[in-house]
Design a protein around this motif. Structure first.
Motif, PDB file in Angstrom:
ATOM      1  N   LEU A   1      -5.532   9.353   8.016  1.00 55.50           N
ATOM      2  CA  LEU A   1      -6.304   8.106   8.077  1.00 55.50           C
ATOM      3  C   LEU A   1      -7.010   8.067   9.421  1.00 55.50           C
ATOM      4  O   LEU A   1      -6.397   8.365  10.466  1.00 55.50           O
TER       5      LEU A   1
ATOM      6  N   SER B   1       3.890   7.382   2.877  1.00 51.65           N
ATOM      7  CA  SER B   1       4.281   6.191   3.620  1.00 51.65           C
ATOM      8  C   SER B   1       3.987   4.996   2.726  1.00 51.65           C
ATOM      9  O   SER B   1       3.191   5.092   1.789  1.00 51.65           O
TER      10      SER B   1
ATOM     11  N   ARG C   1       3.519  14.147   2.873  1.00 59.29           N
ATOM     12  CA  ARG C   1       3.988  12.919   3.519  1.00 59.29           C
ATOM     13  C   ARG C   1       3.616  11.691   2.686  1.00 59.29           C
ATOM     14  O   ARG C   1       2.491  11.577   2.206  1.00 59.29           O
TER      15      ARG C   1
ATOM     16  N   ASP D   1      -5.200  -2.778  11.516  1.00 56.82           N
ATOM     17  CA  ASP D   1      -5.023  -3.467  10.244  1.00 56.82           C
ATOM     18  C   ASP D   1      -5.585  -4.892  10.389  1.00 56.82           C
ATOM     19  O   ASP D   1      -5.634  -5.433  11.493  1.00 56.82           O
TER      20      ASP D   1
ATOM     21  N   HIS E   1      -7.846   3.116  13.123  1.00 56.46           N
ATOM     22  CA  HIS E   1      -8.185   1.764  12.649  1.00 56.46           C
ATOM     23  C   HIS E   1      -7.155   0.756  13.136  1.00 56.46           C
ATOM     24  O   HIS E   1      -6.070   1.128  13.585  1.00 56.46           O
TER      25      HIS E   1
ATOM     26  N   LEU F   1       5.720  -0.933   7.910  1.00 55.96           N
ATOM     27  CA  LEU F   1       5.480   0.371   7.289  1.00 55.96           C
ATOM     28  C   LEU F   1       6.686   1.289   7.439  1.00 55.96           C
ATOM     29  O   LEU F   1       7.322   1.308   8.485  1.00 55.96           O
TER      30      LEU F   1
ATOM     31  N   GLN G   1       0.859  -1.186   0.000  1.00 56.08           N
ATOM     32  CA  GLN G   1       0.000   0.000   0.000  1.00 56.08           C
ATOM     33  C   GLN G   1       0.898   1.239   0.000  1.00 56.08           C
ATOM     34  O   GLN G   1       1.764   1.381   0.870  1.00 56.08           O
TER      35      GLN G   1
ATOM     36  N   ASN H   1       0.816   5.244   0.434  1.00 52.66           N
ATOM     37  CA  ASN H   1      -0.080   6.269   0.982  1.00 52.66           C
ATOM     38  C   ASN H   1       0.475   7.653   0.711  1.00 52.66           C
ATOM     39  O   ASN H   1       1.691   7.871   0.830  1.00 52.66           O
TER      40      ASN H   1
END
Ligand SMILES: C=C1C[C@]23C[C@@]1(O)CC[C@H]2[C@@]12CCC[C@@](C)(C(=O)O1)[C@H]2[C@@H]3C(=O)O
Ligand SMILES: O=C(O)CCC(=O)C(=O)O
Ligand SMILES: [Fe+2]
Length: 341
Positions: free
Chosen positions: A220, A292, A290, A225, A223, A232, A204, A206
């Motif tokens: 975000l 990630s 940013r 995962d 949450h 990450l 992913q 981001n």
């Protein structure tokens, strides 16, 4: 077959909510993106709290297991993934997100698919929008990359495939340390280690563009995962925050060359709650764009999602990973509570 894609075929993300905002054109934060944010706890120095583990340390297996039990989140350094490769993943991600919006829209994730450009999977659960755009890579990314860069797609694909190739054994190694620390037979550890061989991990990318007023904005929403482990890199710009009831929201400080490792819901279930899945969110910056990128390590969808230590009273009901992912796709934050006994 055993891929997470099939879960989303049954529970598609509807197109009208799948399109990120055109951030380049915005001079102020629209009401649609204004959140009532729970404040961060600045009174604690999180750099002294969250463990940073050197994987070449002789005691690394125990340090990893201890950090996963205590926090569900920790950072690793000296992990063997070359810094040059990590820098290439970041620069390829920037190349993608810096494309004009109309180009990115050509690879918009289709409602029933996992791969492509779009908002986060969790977006439809909130009435406010996130300051975020993402790109998900599941199997091959050649199809999408050829649309974006017809004559120059190879560097993107080669970088992402090389990254996945390096991340898989690293994630397997961490999972092995964690499972070995549980009271379960060696054969079961082996079966689980092999279960991740049947699926290709998801990548992913981001992007959190600069935001005119970051005080009321979320990159975000909070949450956990879903899968086993997330690895990450936050590309040297802070934004990731972690929540625990007793301390509130604290920042996960960017450490050069490190990966943040998050326990996901499936590992919480397998460990019967010993490794808690990490509740996290992302804040944004006023001037910095940013980026990630994450590697999601998951088992085959046919694997059982149930506590592995049979000597213990199970805290979660037995199901397959496929069933759990479907519950998560439907109920988001409520999912873990729904499968608790
Ligand atoms: C493998 C996956 C984990 C993920 C859902 C996905 O199928 C692909 C995207 C991942 C991501 C990235 C942003 C945050 C997140 C919660 C989301 O909405 O999409 C995670 C998903 C997850 O771990 O549940
Ligand atoms: O951008 C970050 O720091 C976190 C991203 C994240 O939580 C995710 O991709 O699941
Ligand atoms: Fe996450």
């Amino acid at each position: 077959m055993g891929s997470i894609t099939e879960v989303f075929k049954n529970d598609p993300l509807h197109l009208d909510s799948a399109i990120p905002l055109d951030f380049d054109t915005l001079k102020s934060v629209p009401e649609s993106h204004e959140w009532a944010l729970e404040p961060s706890n600045h009174s604690l120095d999180s750099s002294k709290m969250l463990p940073v583990i050197d994987l070449t340390h002789p005691d690394a297996p125990h340090l990893v297991a201890h950090a996963a039990r205590t926090w569900g989140i920790f950072q690793i350094v000296n992990h063997g993934v070359p810094l040059g490769l990590m820098q290439s993943v970041e620069s390829e991600a920037r190349r993608l997100f810096n494309l004009p919006t109309q180009d990115k829209m050509k690879v918009l994730r289709s409602p029933e698919n996992l791969a492509g450009y779009g908002v986060a999977r969790i977006a439809p659960f909130y009435d406010k929008c996130m300051w975020h755009e993402g790109f998900t890579i599941h199997d091959s990314c050649v199809g999408h990359a050829k649309i974006l860069w017809p004559h120059d797609y190879e560097s993107f694909c080669n970088t992402m495939m090389e990254f996945r190739h390096k991340m898989k054994p690293l994630a397997d190694q961490l999972l092995h340390y964690l499972l070995k620390s549980l009271n379960i037979p060696g054969e079961l550890v082996q079966i689980w280690a092999e279960s991740t061989d049947k699926v290709s991990g998801t990548i992913q990318l981001n992007s959190y563009p600069p935001c005119p007023d970051p005080r009321h904005v979320l990159g975000l929403a909070p949450h956990t995962d879903t899968l086993l482990l997330t690895l990450l890199n936050q590309c040297q710009i802070s934004g990731l925050q972690y929540f625990r009831d007793d301390i509130g929201w604290i920042s996960v400080p960017p450490v050069p060359g490190a990966f943040v490792v998050n326990v996901g819901d499936t590992l919480e279930i397998l460990s019967n709650g010993k490794f808690p899945s990490a509740y996290h969110r992302v804040t944004v910056n006023e001037n910095k764009h940013r980026i990630s990128y994450a590697y999601f390590h998951g088992p085959s969808m046919d694997s059982p999602a149930e506590p592995l230590d049979k000597a213990e009273k199970p805290l979660y009901r037995s199901m397959t990973v496929r069933e759990y992912c479907a519950i998560k796709a439907k109920h988001n934050e409520e999912a873990l509570g729904l499968v608790k006994l």
